[in-house]
Enzyme design. Sequence first.
Site, PDB file in Angstrom:
ATOM      1  N   PRO A   2       5.649   2.197   5.705  1.00  0.00           N
ATOM      2  CA  PRO A   2       6.308   1.273   6.631  1.00  0.00           C
ATOM      3  C   PRO A   2       5.581  -0.074   6.648  1.00  0.00           C
ATOM      4  CG  PRO A   2       6.031   3.432   7.627  1.00  0.00           C
ATOM      5  CD  PRO A   2       5.257   3.444   6.349  1.00  0.00           C
ATOM      6  N   GLU A   3       6.349  -1.154   6.605  1.00  0.00           N
ATOM      7  CA  GLU A   3       5.775  -2.496   6.573  1.00  0.00           C
ATOM      8  C   GLU A   3       6.063  -3.218   7.887  1.00  0.00           C
ATOM      9  OE1 GLU A   3       6.738  -4.503   2.891  1.00  0.00           O
ATOM     10  OE2 GLU A   3       6.776  -2.594   1.806  1.00  0.00           O
ATOM     11  N   LYS A  58       0.179  -3.629  10.208  1.00  0.00           N
ATOM     12  CA  LYS A  58       0.901  -2.356  10.174  1.00  0.00           C
ATOM     13  C   LYS A  58       0.353  -1.356  11.196  1.00  0.00           C
ATOM     14  CE  LYS A  58       1.511  -3.086   5.201  1.00  0.00           C
ATOM     15  NZ  LYS A  58       1.289  -2.548   3.852  1.00  0.00           N
ATOM     16  N   ARG A 278       1.321  -0.496  -8.471  1.00  0.00           N
ATOM     17  CA  ARG A 278       2.524  -0.363  -7.649  1.00  0.00           C
ATOM     18  C   ARG A 278       3.768  -0.652  -8.480  1.00  0.00           C
ATOM     19  NH1 ARG A 278       1.419  -0.745  -2.241  1.00  0.00           N
ATOM     20  NH2 ARG A 278       3.420   0.329  -2.073  1.00  0.00           N
TER      21      ARG A 278
END
Length: 288
Positions: A2-3, A58, A278
């Site tokens: 989650p960002e 975050k 990534r």
Amino acid sequence: MPELPEVETIRGALERALVRKKITSVTIRLPKMIRGSVRVLKRHTVGQRITSIERRGKYLLWHLTGGHTLIVHLKMTGQLVYVKGRRTFVGGHPIQGGTDDLPNRYSHVYFTFSQGARVYFNDQRQFGFVECINTDAVPAYFTERKMGPEPLSPDFTLGYFRELLRRRPGNTIKQLLLDQTAVAGIGNIYAIESLYLARIRPSRRVHTITRAEQQRLYHAIRRELRHAVRAQRAAGKHTVDAAHTPDGYIPALHLYGRGGEPCERCGTTIRKITLGGRGTTYCPQCQR
């Protein structure tokens, strides 16, 4: 993971649900999810009320009466599930079966509140954590972690962004955006989306970014994050009904997760590469 937009949406939903409610018990089924002493955490939380919930990057900060704050980080696969009666909302990483038969095998920590509410901290990979510190120590907590400014705050100016890029000439631009000491809250999804909006290839070295591109990227980051926060709030992304049916929000992402599909701007096939460990997507025509 989650960002910023997801964590901000969770923050708002939890604050509306939990402020003024008293924590009546804390159940810890997996002690490694607690940083510091389990006994101390329980002592400073049980019997206290939530006064407010804030976000830093975050991280979620649950401020309590009694002068302590619970710091909650969902990391890669964490999920918070609020339940009261037949109403449930879910925030964080999607977990298949995560809201079934709570507490379930993913529910490692959960909080019971007055008026019958509960919040379950589910985590598939168990990287998330809860930590209890003195509220007065919160600023120092993030100073020690060298957290960068919030990208939607007044501190994140174009001047700051230009100076940041000047100090990191050898980084790829995407690596810099993911560095939480540079700017707090941007993760893989919104780095990809912001770079697409700014028409900059993720693998570009920072020293090659022109002043015009710097300005374009600065505004793209803020526009993309603002749009995501507004869209998620409006759609109730993190809310499900008693039958656990999502409200139907689909994020309007241009590139993320679309490797091999046509670019919606030019029709060129979107490429997927690995950059800094990534998965990264970009349009070879639109992004230079």
